[in-house]
Design a protein around this motif. Structure first.
Motif, mmCIF file in Angstrom:
data_model
loop_
_atom_site.group_PDB
_atom_site.id
_atom_site.type_symbol
_atom_site.label_atom_id
_atom_site.label_comp_id
_atom_site.label_asym_id
_atom_site.label_seq_id
_atom_site.Cartn_x
_atom_site.Cartn_y
_atom_site.Cartn_z
ATOM 1 N N UNK A 69 0.827 -1.212 0.000
ATOM 2 C CA UNK A 69 0.000 0.000 0.000
ATOM 3 C C UNK A 69 0.856 1.256 0.000
ATOM 4 N N UNK A 70 1.977 1.230 0.710
ATOM 5 C CA UNK A 70 2.879 2.386 0.711
ATOM 6 C C UNK A 70 3.535 2.574 -0.652
ATOM 7 N N UNK A 71 3.866 1.478 -1.332
ATOM 8 C CA UNK A 71 4.421 1.570 -2.683
ATOM 9 C C UNK A 71 3.404 2.196 -3.635
ATOM 10 N N UNK A 72 2.152 1.755 -3.537
ATOM 11 C CA UNK A 72 1.093 2.325 -4.377
ATOM 12 C C UNK A 72 0.907 3.809 -4.091
ATOM 13 N N UNK A 73 1.008 4.188 -2.828
ATOM 14 C CA UNK A 73 0.898 5.599 -2.448
ATOM 15 C C UNK A 73 2.027 6.412 -3.070
ATOM 16 N N UNK A 74 3.249 5.895 -3.003
ATOM 17 C CA UNK A 74 4.390 6.605 -3.596
ATOM 18 C C UNK A 74 4.213 6.747 -5.106
ATOM 19 N N UNK A 75 3.738 5.699 -5.759
ATOM 20 C CA UNK A 75 3.500 5.764 -7.208
ATOM 21 C C UNK A 75 2.445 6.817 -7.546
ATOM 22 N N UNK A 76 1.386 6.885 -6.753
ATOM 23 C CA UNK A 76 0.340 7.877 -6.993
ATOM 24 C C UNK A 76 0.889 9.288 -6.806
ATOM 25 N N UNK A 77 1.739 9.488 -5.803
ATOM 26 C CA UNK A 77 2.354 10.809 -5.583
ATOM 27 C C UNK A 77 3.272 11.168 -6.747
ATOM 28 N N UNK A 78 4.022 10.199 -7.250
ATOM 29 C CA UNK A 78 4.887 10.448 -8.409
ATOM 30 C C UNK A 78 4.070 10.802 -9.643
ATOM 31 N N UNK A 79 2.913 10.169 -9.808
ATOM 32 C CA UNK A 79 2.028 10.488 -10.935
ATOM 33 C C UNK A 79 1.557 11.937 -10.861
ATOM 34 N N UNK A 80 1.217 12.386 -9.663
ATOM 35 C CA UNK A 80 0.779 13.780 -9.493
ATOM 36 C C UNK A 80 1.936 14.723 -9.816
ATOM 37 N N UNK A 81 3.122 14.428 -9.309
ATOM 38 C CA UNK A 81 4.289 15.286 -9.563
ATOM 39 C C UNK A 81 4.609 15.350 -11.054
#
Length: 111
Positions: A69-81
């Motif tokens: 879940x933390x990996x998915x969160x980091x990926x979602x944050x990278x997508x926003x950036x």
């Protein structure tokens, strides 16, 4: 002033769900009786051991799920950036931010 502060939601000590207290009385620590019972059971299991009473004990599967879940969160944050850097449309950014918030809420869940 005291009343306004007491009405703000705070987290259940067991599950993390928001709690809003009434104006009078002592602040509740748990959102419901089941959370209070689970916390008691955990304290009972670790009493007399070297495990601290406030420790969070996860099975291997639960720890792996949390890492995922933390990996998915980091990926979602990278997508926003990336979308911001590429000057994405407002609608696209709104969708990505909504996904990021959903992933953060999911990652925040330990139990």
């Amino acid at each position: 002033m005291e009343t306004a502060r007491r009405r703000r939601p705070y987290a259940c000590a067991w599950c993390g769900r928001p709690i809003v207290d009434s104006e009078t009385g002592r602040r509740r620590k748990y959102c419901k009786q089941a959370c209070r019972q689970r916390a008691y059971e955990q304290r009972s299991q670790v009493s007399g051991t070297a495990v601290p009473a406030d420790a969070v004990i996860l099975s291997t599967a639960e720890a792996e799920q949390l890492v995922d879940r933390l990996f998915e969160l980091r990926c979602a944050a990278e997508d926003v950036a990336t979308a911001v850097a590429e000057r994405a449309s407002h609608d696209e950014l709104t969708g990505l931010c909504r996904r990021l918030l959903d992933q953060a809420a999911d990652a925040d869940r330990l139990r």
